[in-house]
Enzyme design. Sequence first.
Site, PDB file in Angstrom:
ATOM      1  N   HIS A 160      -0.693  -5.562   5.982  1.00 10.90           N
ATOM      2  CA  HIS A 160      -0.088  -6.259   7.116  1.00 10.90           C
ATOM      3  C   HIS A 160      -1.082  -6.522   8.239  1.00 10.90           C
ATOM      4  O   HIS A 160      -0.861  -7.412   9.064  1.00 10.90           O
ATOM      5  CB  HIS A 160       1.126  -5.485   7.642  1.00 10.90           C
ATOM      6  CG  HIS A 160       0.794  -4.207   8.339  1.00 10.90           C
ATOM      7  ND1 HIS A 160       0.635  -3.006   7.684  1.00 10.90           N
ATOM      8  CD2 HIS A 160       0.589  -3.944   9.647  1.00 10.90           C
ATOM      9  CE1 HIS A 160       0.348  -2.070   8.553  1.00 10.90           C
ATOM     10  NE2 HIS A 160       0.318  -2.596   9.756  1.00 10.90           N
ATOM     11  N   LYS A 195       0.843  -1.174   0.000  1.00 14.37           N
ATOM     12  CA  LYS A 195       0.000   0.000   0.000  1.00 14.37           C
ATOM     13  C   LYS A 195       0.895   1.245   0.000  1.00 14.37           C
ATOM     14  O   LYS A 195       2.070   1.149   0.394  1.00 14.37           O
ATOM     15  CB  LYS A 195      -0.951   0.007   1.202  1.00 14.37           C
ATOM     16  CG  LYS A 195      -0.258   0.075   2.547  1.00 14.37           C
ATOM     17  CD  LYS A 195      -1.175   0.444   3.672  1.00 14.37           C
ATOM     18  CE  LYS A 195      -1.476   1.935   3.642  1.00 14.37           C
ATOM     19  NZ  LYS A 195      -1.907   2.471   4.959  1.00 14.37           N
ATOM     20  N   HIS A 248      -7.131  -0.777   5.916  1.00 18.33           N
ATOM     21  CA  HIS A 248      -7.030  -1.568   7.141  1.00 18.33           C
ATOM     22  C   HIS A 248      -8.383  -1.790   7.810  1.00 18.33           C
ATOM     23  O   HIS A 248      -8.782  -2.924   8.102  1.00 18.33           O
ATOM     24  CB  HIS A 248      -6.084  -0.887   8.136  1.00 18.33           C
ATOM     25  CG  HIS A 248      -4.675  -0.785   7.666  1.00 18.33           C
ATOM     26  ND1 HIS A 248      -4.076  -1.727   6.865  1.00 18.33           N
ATOM     27  CD2 HIS A 248      -3.717   0.152   7.897  1.00 18.33           C
ATOM     28  CE1 HIS A 248      -2.828  -1.380   6.616  1.00 18.33           C
ATOM     29  NE2 HIS A 248      -2.591  -0.248   7.229  1.00 18.33           N
TER      30      HIS A 248
END
Length: 483
Positions: A178, A148, A240
Amino acid sequence: MVARVIPVSPFDLVIFGATGDLARRKILPGLFHRFRVGQMPEDAAIIGAARSQMDSGEFRALVGAALEEFVAEPDRTPETIAAFLSRLTYVHVDAKGDAGWDELGAALRADTTRAFYLSVSPSLFGSISKQLSTRGIATAESRIVVEKPFGHDLETAKALNADLLQAFDETQIYRIDHYLGKETVQNLMALRFANSLFEPLWNSTHIDHVQITVAESIGVQGRGEYYDQSGAMRDMVQNHLMQLLCLIAMEPPSRFEPNAVRDEKVKVIEALETVAPENIVRGQYRAWNGKNDYRGDAGNPASRTESFVAMKLAVANWRWAGTPFYLRTGKRLRARASEIAVVFRDPPHMIFPKMEGRKGNALVIRLQPDEGITLRTTIKEPGPGGMRLTEVAMDMTFADALGSDLHSQDAYERLIMDVIRGDQTLFMRGDEVEAAWAWADPIIAAWEDGNQQPAAYDSGGSGPEEALMLMHQDGRRWRAIGA
């Protein structure tokens, strides 16, 4: 409990941008940990590729210094570091020119899994993937990993996808987030789909609301110029928090297989209702205790970029009709904490006297700093004197319950090993990225067209007062950050 380690097959991993900050802080230390515990086979090879002029010896020295800085002392010995560094070589490569590509191709073996990690600016994704393809360095079985930000909006995300798809098939592309590599996030799927206890209750009949919080105590200093072009919506919510929302709200996939899981995640994004302006709060931190305000950290005294976002979302399907999802994320808040709180409805008829301050049942999934799961329940307070109720938490902190070895594994370690194994389950598919941008773009455009200033909030607090009111008006309250 010691984690069971299953070695992966031999591989050649090329890290573009190998001298950069992400490679030094996360990627290379993560690979070292996998080497240390025996998951990397003896003949695995790591090839650093960057524009810096250095030889393999200089690159090993750079990586060795990074391991000294970012790997805890008990986890490293001179012998282990030396053995790991012996797996490393370096090639100077010009991403937009001809230099180094022949040398890179010659460094790769014919019968080994090839993976290319693009730890570089997204502006280089297209040129690197084209070079890998046209020069025959990437094979039909190769994998490419991209970081990203994957686009700045829907248009740029589509362009990046198109660039990658000219050189690689979708089954070869690993868009990394992540957050999906965190132990607790993966455990969320096990919790939901491997136990009969929660799934029958996982719907609007039994769940009152869901809170997703990603709070950071630091500001944007050091990356203010980038952040000011992005903001919390692009930096955190669109990727996220959206991924966490999808895992909470998705339907059970037919099998634990990459496309089956990702199909269900896309359905969640597509089911999100349009967010009304009154259900969104933007904030920007102000100066506190001698520290700069956001504008000072960003170097832009007129900035209208948000460092905080809170919003109320609705998923328009049968499972979640009537159950709101509250999301919030921000910089310079009270503590660093990320969690998902699934708050259950009260029993339809309470036979016991009302308990002052009762919060009710909640399943809290903690992502950081101490990964684990807590179930808040109501029990009788021990001792004589009648039926007095109290609330207790059944806590499973992974470091305590399963051993510190499991707790210490970094998300990048798991995800990179998934790339080598060819498992795309925890990586975003192209249509998933585009669906998230298609949802986020109108919200961002309305902010930019409205010329509205973000609400100011005190550094070290919980965010703007308007964010508290977002839940208070519904008769609910945010969980305390860092509680």
